[in-house]
Design a protein around this motif. Structure first.
Motif, PDB file in Angstrom:
ATOM      1  N   GLU A 141       0.823  -1.205   0.000  1.00 45.31           N
ATOM      2  CA  GLU A 141       0.000   0.000   0.000  1.00 45.31           C
ATOM      3  C   GLU A 141       0.862   1.262   0.000  1.00 45.31           C
ATOM      4  O   GLU A 141       2.066   1.235   0.265  1.00 45.31           O
ATOM      5  CB  GLU A 141      -0.933  -0.002   1.211  1.00 45.31           C
ATOM      6  CG  GLU A 141      -1.732  -1.284   1.395  1.00 45.31           C
ATOM      7  CD  GLU A 141      -2.753  -1.542   0.285  1.00 45.31           C
ATOM      8  OE1 GLU A 141      -2.913  -0.671  -0.594  1.00 45.31           O
ATOM      9  OE2 GLU A 141      -3.387  -2.615   0.303  1.00 45.31           O
ATOM     10  N   PHE A 142       0.201   2.381  -0.280  1.00 44.94           N
ATOM     11  CA  PHE A 142       0.891   3.663  -0.347  1.00 44.94           C
ATOM     12  C   PHE A 142       1.017   4.363   1.003  1.00 44.94           C
ATOM     13  O   PHE A 142       1.805   5.295   1.144  1.00 44.94           O
ATOM     14  CB  PHE A 142       0.131   4.622  -1.288  1.00 44.94           C
ATOM     15  CG  PHE A 142       0.026   4.137  -2.711  1.00 44.94           C
ATOM     16  CD1 PHE A 142       1.125   3.637  -3.381  1.00 44.94           C
ATOM     17  CD2 PHE A 142      -1.192   4.204  -3.378  1.00 44.94           C
ATOM     18  CE1 PHE A 142       1.018   3.216  -4.701  1.00 44.94           C
ATOM     19  CE2 PHE A 142      -1.305   3.789  -4.689  1.00 44.94           C
ATOM     20  CZ  PHE A 142      -0.202   3.292  -5.355  1.00 44.94           C
ATOM     21  N   ASP A 143       0.223   3.947   1.996  1.00 42.44           N
ATOM     22  CA  ASP A 143       0.058   4.777   3.191  1.00 42.44           C
ATOM     23  C   ASP A 143       1.027   4.459   4.324  1.00 42.44           C
ATOM     24  O   ASP A 143       0.909   5.039   5.405  1.00 42.44           O
ATOM     25  CB  ASP A 143      -1.381   4.692   3.707  1.00 42.44           C
ATOM     26  CG  ASP A 143      -1.767   3.275   4.143  1.00 42.44           C
ATOM     27  OD1 ASP A 143      -0.999   2.333   3.857  1.00 42.44           O
ATOM     28  OD2 ASP A 143      -2.837   3.126   4.761  1.00 42.44           O
ATOM     29  N   GLN A 144       1.963   3.544   4.119  1.00 38.29           N
ATOM     30  CA  GLN A 144       2.949   3.260   5.162  1.00 38.29           C
ATOM     31  C   GLN A 144       4.235   2.737   4.533  1.00 38.29           C
ATOM     32  O   GLN A 144       4.217   2.214   3.414  1.00 38.29           O
ATOM     33  CB  GLN A 144       2.408   2.264   6.185  1.00 38.29           C
ATOM     34  CG  GLN A 144       1.915   0.962   5.619  1.00 38.29           C
ATOM     35  CD  GLN A 144       1.307   0.066   6.688  1.00 38.29           C
ATOM     36  OE1 GLN A 144       1.918  -0.188   7.720  1.00 38.29           O
ATOM     37  NE2 GLN A 144       0.087  -0.428   6.444  1.00 38.29           N
ATOM     38  N   PRO A 145       5.361   2.883   5.239  1.00 33.39           N
ATOM     39  CA  PRO A 145       6.640   2.471   4.659  1.00 33.39           C
ATOM     40  C   PRO A 145       6.696   0.965   4.408  1.00 33.39           C
ATOM     41  O   PRO A 145       6.101   0.169   5.125  1.00 33.39           O
ATOM     42  CB  PRO A 145       7.659   2.882   5.733  1.00 33.39           C
ATOM     43  CG  PRO A 145       6.953   3.892   6.569  1.00 33.39           C
ATOM     44  CD  PRO A 145       5.509   3.511   6.562  1.00 33.39           C
ATOM     45  N   CYS A 146       7.444   0.612   3.389  1.00 32.20           N
ATOM     46  CA  CYS A 146       7.714  -0.785   3.064  1.00 32.20           C
ATOM     47  C   CYS A 146       9.223  -0.956   2.972  1.00 32.20           C
ATOM     48  O   CYS A 146       9.889  -0.184   2.268  1.00 32.20           O
ATOM     49  CB  CYS A 146       7.053  -1.180   1.746  1.00 32.20           C
ATOM     50  SG  CYS A 146       7.428  -2.874   1.205  1.00 32.20           S
TER      51      CYS A 146
END
Length: 312
Positions: A273-278
Motif C-alpha cells: 500500500e501507499f500509506d505506510q513504509p515498506c
C-alpha cells in the motif's frame, strides 16, 4: 491445427494460426496508455490453451533500456510475458476488460544471456509460446490460471517464465480493496534515494530504493511521476516496481551494479500500500549468485523470493 501438428516442429510456430490480434495491439488491451510501452505485436492460436505472441523489444526505451554489455533488460522479457498474459486473457479467453488481475507468483529463467543481445539501435523480434494450465473457473467465468511461456529468438529458446494469476470482477475488486480502492500514490517522503549509478540506472527517477540505517535494508520508493510505472491509475504499488526494487536491492547487496537478473522466483502475498513504509531486505545466499529478497510492511511479509544474478 491439432496439438500434435503444433508441437511437431519449432519452425511451425512462426506460421501458425488463426490470428486473433495482428500488426498492432491497442495499449488499453494490455492495461497500458502509452503505445511506446506496448511490446506485444500479435496473438495467434497454436492449439487449445496454447498461444503464440509476437514481441518486439525496442532498441531503446525510457525505462526498459539496454543494460550492461549491450544486453536487453531481462525485466523487459518479464514485462513482455505480463503483456502477453493480459492479451491472452482478454482476446483468447474473453475475460472482460473491467476485471482486475491479481498476480500470485512469477518465475523466470534466461537460458543464455547472449539471447538478450541487442541489435544496435534496431529492435529485436522474439516469439512467446504461452500455454495456459490449471485453469480455474467461477460459475461460467474464469477465475484464474497459470501461464507458462517460452521465449524464442530466431527459433532458439532463450528463456522461460511462468506466472499464476487470478481475476475478479470490478465490484468484487472494490470489495476486496475496501478503504484502499481509491488510493493514489504520493511523492516519496525520503530525502536519501540510493545513487542511480549504484543500481545500474541512468536516471534518478528510476531509483526504487532509499537508504536506511539497517544493513542490507532499504525503503521502497516509487515516484508517482514515473510515466512507465504509473502509466495508468493504480491503487497499490505495481508489480513491475516491486521487481525493479528487488533487482536494485540485489545489485546493492552484491556490489555489482552491472549485473543482470537471469532467473528468479517471487511470491506476492499481499498488496503493498501507499500509506505506510515498506522495507526491502536483500541477503546473498552463500556460495551462489542468488539473492534472497523480502518486502515487509507493517510487520507483514508482503512479497518474497529470490533473484539470480549474472555479470556480463
Amino acid at each position: 491445427m491439432t496439438k500434435g501438428q503444433a508441437e511437431s516442429s519449432k519452425a511451425d510456430l512462426w506460421s501458425a494460426g488463426p490470428l486473433l490480434i495482428t500488426q498492432s495491439v491497442p495499449p488499453g488491451l494490455i492495461r497500458r496508455i502509452n503505445s511506446s510501452d506496448v511490446f506485444v505485436t500479435y496473438l495467434g492460436v497454436l492449439a487449445e490453451d496454447k498461444f503464440e505472441v509476437g514481441v518486439r523489444w525496442p532498441g531503446s526505451h525510457s525505462f526498459y533500456r539496454p543494460v550492461a554489455a549491450d544486453l536487453h533488460d531481462p525485466l523487459l522479457f518479464l514485462e513482455s510475458v505480463r503483456e502477453a498474459g493480459v492479451l491472452i486473457a482478454h482476446a483468447g479467453y474473453e475475460i472482460p476488460r473491467a476485471c482486475k488481475f491479481l498476480t500470485r507468483d512469477k518465475r523466470f529463467h534466461v537460458a543464455d544471456p547472449e539471447g538478450l543481445r541487442t541489435n544496435g539501435s534496431d529492435p529485436v523480434d522474439v516469439t512467446l509460446v504461452v500455454t495456459a494450465r490449471d485453469i480455474q473457473r467461477r460459475a461460467r467465468s474464469f477465475a484464474g490460471m497459470l501461464f507458462d511461456a517460452e521465449c524464442y529468438r530466431d527459433g532458439v529458446l532463450i528463456g522461460s517464465a511462468a506466472y499464476r494469476w487470478s481475476c475478479v470482477s470490478a465490484p468484487g475488486y472494490a470489495r476486496l480493496r475496501g478503504q484502499y480502492r481509491d488510493a493514489v500514490p504520493a511523492a516519496p517522503a525520503d530525502s536519501s534515494p540510493v545513487p542511480h549509478d549504484l543500481v545500474g540506472r541512468c536516471a534518478p527517477i528510476d531509483v526504487m530504493l532509499a537508504e536506511t540505517a539497517a544493513r542490507s535494508t532499504w525503503l521502497l520508493r516509487v515516484d508517482p511521476e514515473h510515466d512507465v510505472i504509473y502509466d495508468h491509475p493504480m491503487d497499490h504499488v505495481p508489480g513491475n516496481a516491486i521487481i525493479e526494487a528487488g533487482r536494485q536491492a540485489a545489485l546493492l547487496v552484491s556490489n555489482q551494479p552491472n549485473a543482470i537478473p537471469v532467473g528468479g522466483e517471487l511470491d506476492f502475498h499481499h498488496y503493498i500500500e501507499f500509506d505506510q513504509p515498506c522495507t526491502v531486505t536483500a541477503v546473498p545466499m552463500s556460495g551462489t549468485s542468488t539473492v534472497r529478497l523480502a518486502f515487509d510492511q507493517g510487520g507483514v511479509r508482503m512479497v518474497d523470493g529470490t533473484l539470480n544474478l549474472y555479470t556480463p
